[in-house]
Scaffold this active site. Structure first.
Site, PDB file in Angstrom:
ATOM      1  N   HIS A 112       0.795  -1.468   0.015  1.00 54.43           N
ATOM      2  CA  HIS A 112       0.409   0.030   0.091  1.00 54.43           C
ATOM      3  C   HIS A 112       0.764   1.508  -0.425  1.00 54.43           C
ATOM      4  CE1 HIS A 112      -3.015   3.042   1.331  1.00 54.43           C
ATOM      5  NE2 HIS A 112      -2.492   3.217   2.201  1.00 54.43           N
ATOM      6  N   GLU A 113       1.899   1.538   0.576  1.00 54.05           N
ATOM      7  CA  GLU A 113       2.857   2.208   1.150  1.00 54.05           C
ATOM      8  C   GLU A 113       3.670   2.478  -0.634  1.00 54.05           C
ATOM      9  OE1 GLU A 113       2.632   4.722   3.040  1.00 54.05           O
ATOM     10  OE2 GLU A 113       1.078   3.183   4.498  1.00 54.05           O
ATOM     11  N   ASP A 120      -4.608   1.190  -2.319  1.00 54.34           N
ATOM     12  CA  ASP A 120      -4.865   0.183  -1.705  1.00 54.34           C
ATOM     13  C   ASP A 120      -5.338  -0.284  -2.822  1.00 54.34           C
ATOM     14  OD1 ASP A 120      -5.484   0.273   0.816  1.00 54.34           O
ATOM     15  OD2 ASP A 120      -7.468   1.245   0.925  1.00 54.34           O
TER      16      ASP A 120
END
Length: 424
Positions: free
Chosen positions: A284-285, A366
């Site tokens: 996600h990051e 996401d």
């Protein structure tokens, strides 16, 4: 007759206090709901829900008190002319110790020293109560009173070392800037932000936390393989001892160009027993990086900073503005402080807009992690983080839309489920 700038600012501050208190009351009512949102039934345990509810309500009660005291103090400081009084007293102090109050840089530093002392004293009771009562009551606080005050002292020392050169530079730039003042100020702040972004993780953050390389093993290998597959230039992978202060968990990345680093909180590794969940959080990051969210955010901040300085140049010589706040002189830093107060309405609108963009970025990150095959692991990881951090399960839609830079868990899970339906 001159426009009553100070009265207008105080009036708007009070108006915003009532509006935000209304949103807080809506959120408080949502937090009191005795049941989980339908989406989370069977996903979050009842035990975790009850703990989360109690923690959120404790924080909400504390927030009401803190905000009430804050608006009283802030309004009184402006309405009763505390800032100009403080400016004059700082000049008197300089004369008393044999320094010249005519030197604007020295006078400003003396003024800021007093303001910092006042801020530390007035904020200390709230910080202590939040840390050693609320956070401790719900099992989050891990730091001792000695560590708390040691961190505070380190922060003050850093401010004393870093602050004066920055303040002096800003004053000189404003005094010498001429017609290109906004550009010079923006350029200085741009360079300063880049320098601080470079030095903070290397020199400042280690003063407060211990950073150690992630040990060799499956987790490290999976993260390195993920970074490599995305051509993310990962140079170092650290674990930070967040558990020495709190059991809250997180992960983040930083660095420029080909020198990127990823930092995992040790609490994140402890809480997510399944390594795939940790890797999904990192995916996600990395999605933020791959989708250029960090670049877009940085550019947006620079544009807003430039516009703010542009607005400041238009009013910095307004005698009516300074006199409205009780000043008979026009110091540079005071002008910046007053200007910040006068544009509070715009700041609220900008903050709301940035939150909307940030929430959109979170959904996109996401979705990016899901496309990499981490949908189930990300879902499990988000639930785990929500449970372990005792984040609010029920949120008021108006409150979250106005305050949250990240969507509530219910919305993030719904978005992931919606993608599954589209794929089917």
């Amino acid at each position: 007759m001159a426009f009553p700038y100070m009265e207008a600012v105080v009036g708007f501050m009070i108006l915003m206090y009532f509006f935000e208190t209304y949103l807080d009351l809506r959120q408080h009512a949502a937090l009191k709901l005795p049941t989980l949102p339908r989406t989370l039934v069977g996903v979050i345990s009842q035990e975790k829900f009850e703990k989360s509810r109690a923690y959120s309500l404790d924080k909400s009660h504390f927030h009401f008190v803190h905000e009430f005291v804050t608006i009283l103090m802030d309004s009184a400081i402006l309405f009763f002319g505390v800032l100009p009084w403080f400016w004059k007293r700082s000049g008197d102090f300089l004369a008393y110790v044999g320094l010249s109050a005519e030197n604007e840089i020295v006078h400003t530093l003396a003024f800021l020293a007093g303001v910092m002392l006042w801020s530390q004293v007035t904020d200390l009771p709230f910080s202590l109560y939040s840390t050693f009562v609320i956070e401790a009551r719900h099992g989050f606080n891990k730091q001792t009173i000695w560590l708390f005050f040691r961190d505070m002292i380190k922060g003050i020392i850093l401010a004393i070392i870093i602050g004066p050169p920055i303040v002096a530079a800003i004053i000189v730039i404003v005094q010498k800037g001429g017609p290109y003042l906004a550009i010079y100020l923006w350029g200085f702040m741009l360079v300063l932000s880049l320098v601080m972004m470079t030095l903070y993780p290397i020199l400042i953050a280690p003063l407060f936390n211990k950073f150690t390389p992630l040990t060799e093993g499956e987790l490290r290998l999976k993260i390195e393989n993920l970074a490599s597959s995305l051509k993310f230039p990962l140079k170092k992978l650290f674990v930070v001892d967040g558990s020495t202060r709190s059991s809250h968990s997180n992960a983040y990345m930083y660095g420029f160009f080909k020198n990127k680093r990823i930092v995992l909180y040790d609490t994140l590794i402890q809480q997510c027993k399944n390594e795939e969940e940790v890797v999904a959080v990192i995916a996600h990051e990395l999605g933020h990086w791959k989708l250029n969210h960090t670049v877009y955010s940085f550019i947006a901040v620079q544009i807003l900073t430039f516009l703010q300085f542009g607005g400041y140049t238009l009013v910095r010589n307004s005698r009516d503005l300074f006199q409205s706040f009780g000043f008979d002189t026009q110091p540079v830093l005071i002008g910046l402080i007053i200007f910040q107060h006068t544009v509070i309405p715009l700041q609220h609108l900008v903050s709301f807009g940035l939150n909307l963009v940030s929430r959109s970025f979170e959904f996109q990150a996401d979705a990016f992690a899901k496309k990499l095959g981490y949908g189930s692991a990300l879902r499990a990881g988000l639930v785990k983080l929500q449970e372990e951090n005792l984040s609010a399960m029920n949120t008021d839609p108006w409150y979250s839309a106005y305050h949250y830079s990240h969507p509530p868990l219910v919305e993030r899970l719904a978005a992931l489920d919606e993608q599954d339906k589209k794929e089917d």
